[in-house]
Scaffold this motif. Sequence first.
Motif, short mmCIF file in Angstrom:
data_model
loop_
_atom_site.label_atom_id
_atom_site.label_comp_id
_atom_site.label_asym_id
_atom_site.label_seq_id
_atom_site.Cartn_x
_atom_site.Cartn_y
_atom_site.Cartn_z
N ILE A 227 0.83 -1.21 0.00
CA ILE A 227 0.00 0.00 0.00
C ILE A 227 0.86 1.25 0.00
CG2 ILE A 227 -1.70 1.32 1.33
CD1 ILE A 227 -2.70 -1.39 2.43
N ASP A 228 1.90 1.26 0.83
CA ASP A 228 2.65 2.49 1.07
C ASP A 228 3.85 2.66 0.14
OD1 ASP A 228 0.92 2.98 3.17
OD2 ASP A 228 2.26 2.10 4.67
N VAL A 229 4.38 1.56 -0.40
CA VAL A 229 5.64 1.63 -1.14
C VAL A 229 5.51 1.08 -2.56
CG1 VAL A 229 8.06 0.91 -1.19
CG2 VAL A 229 6.97 1.46 1.00
N ILE A 230 5.17 -0.19 -2.68
CA ILE A 230 5.24 -0.85 -3.99
C ILE A 230 4.15 -0.35 -4.93
CG2 ILE A 230 5.32 -3.06 -5.18
CD1 ILE A 230 6.16 -4.34 -2.49
N GLY A 231 2.92 -0.25 -4.44
CA GLY A 231 1.84 0.25 -5.27
C GLY A 231 2.11 1.65 -5.80
N PRO A 232 2.51 2.61 -4.94
CA PRO A 232 2.84 3.94 -5.45
C PRO A 232 4.00 3.93 -6.45
CG PRO A 232 2.42 4.06 -3.10
CD PRO A 232 2.41 2.60 -3.46
N ALA A 233 4.98 3.05 -6.24
CA ALA A 233 6.10 2.96 -7.20
C ALA A 233 5.62 2.44 -8.55
CB ALA A 233 7.19 2.04 -6.64
N VAL A 234 4.71 1.48 -8.54
CA VAL A 234 4.14 0.99 -9.80
C VAL A 234 3.41 2.11 -10.52
CG1 VAL A 234 2.40 -0.57 -10.79
CG2 VAL A 234 4.00 -1.42 -9.05
N ALA A 235 2.68 2.92 -9.77
CA ALA A 235 2.00 4.08 -10.38
C ALA A 235 3.00 5.06 -10.97
CB ALA A 235 1.12 4.76 -9.34
N ASP A 236 4.12 5.28 -10.27
CA ASP A 236 5.17 6.15 -10.80
C ASP A 236 5.71 5.62 -12.13
OD1 ASP A 236 4.93 7.71 -8.52
OD2 ASP A 236 6.70 6.86 -7.54
N LEU A 237 5.95 4.33 -12.17
CA LEU A 237 6.49 3.72 -13.40
C LEU A 237 5.49 3.83 -14.54
CD1 LEU A 237 8.10 0.57 -11.76
CD2 LEU A 237 9.35 2.39 -12.93
N ALA A 238 4.22 3.55 -14.25
CA ALA A 238 3.19 3.68 -15.28
C ALA A 238 3.11 5.12 -15.77
CB ALA A 238 1.85 3.21 -14.74
N GLY A 239 3.28 6.07 -14.85
CA GLY A 239 3.25 7.47 -15.24
C GLY A 239 4.40 7.87 -16.14
N GLN A 240 5.47 7.08 -16.13
CA GLN A 240 6.61 7.34 -17.02
C GLN A 240 6.50 6.56 -18.33
OE1 GLN A 240 10.56 7.62 -15.22
NE2 GLN A 240 9.63 7.47 -13.19
N GLY A 241 5.35 5.94 -18.54
CA GLY A 241 5.11 5.29 -19.82
C GLY A 241 5.39 3.81 -19.87
N LEU A 242 5.74 3.18 -18.75
CA LEU A 242 6.01 1.75 -18.76
C LEU A 242 4.71 0.96 -18.73
CD1 LEU A 242 8.77 3.00 -17.79
CD2 LEU A 242 9.10 0.87 -16.50
#
Length: 336
Positions: A227-242
């Motif tokens: 909830i606090d770390v991995i999910g937000p990081a996945v959202a960050d990566l998706a936001g960079q086009g991955l």
Amino acid sequence: MTTSSQPRPRVAITLGDPAGVGPELIAKLLSRPENTGAADIVLVSDPEELRSAGEDAGVAIEYGDAGSGLPVLYDNGAARPAGSEGGFERRAATEAGGRWALANLAVALDMAKDGRVDAILFAPLNKSSLHLAGMTENDELRWFEEVLGVESFTSELNVLPGLWTARVTSHVSIADVHSGITRDNVVEAGLLLDQVLRGSGLDSPRIGVCALNPHAGESGRFGRHEIDVIGPAVADLAGQGLDVKGPFPSDTIFLRARSGEFDGVLTMYHDQGQIAMKLMGFDGGVTIAGGLPVPICTPAHGTAFDVVGRGVANTGSVQNAFDLAVSIGGRRSVDA
């Protein structure tokens, strides 16, 4: 495979720990004309090691001058151990074996730094031998970083045909894994996996991300990393086009990957990915050091002291590692 208009990749090869199966695996690899014809090969070794490797493999390693079409021998300049006619103790971790393996690798890395090779393949190492020889880093990847002066994020990636994995943490205690799972580290590992997959020829890699906790934390009941770390990081990566999804429970994500849903899986710690990959393809797995300025490939298995000299060592992994070094090295030579 290179074409007439595409330069042949230049690949440096070392034979790994002389006490293990590495030398005989390289001898078998180089006995196949399709391999010696795929790249300009530099063998970092000496004539005695090549002779001994050929005896174990039941083949002769042929080498010649540059332009001969044969591998070129580049002597590592290291001294052989005293006694036993300069031979190495077999089937055991030793300081002498570790020093020899490090000396060969240091020469290959110098060649990469000078732009003389496009990729490196090394046969299996033994970490106990390396540490006896004075390597203070936890593993060879950290040593590569030091020698090459790399300060950015790196990770070992493990490869089977059609599936790659990268790790957020690697050779650390399980008790320390949780402290290495940060949002920034997950993002960096995901970007690296995407970059290396693209470098292997995939235009839009599909990446699945592992959870850390059982059942992906079950909405925080078993931990909040998802909830606090991995999910937000996945959202960050998706936001960079991955093209990235997760986190998914680690006990099911590899079933989805095996069915073809993902090209790569980002794992949180060493065994989370290694157990699955070795079950799916132990005799064909490859490890590549990701994040370095040169691709460095090796079989995903160890020195296999128990089968040294018996002629039964499987060449599947070393062949795949060589093919990967040639493929990625070839793309780098064209880009250069």
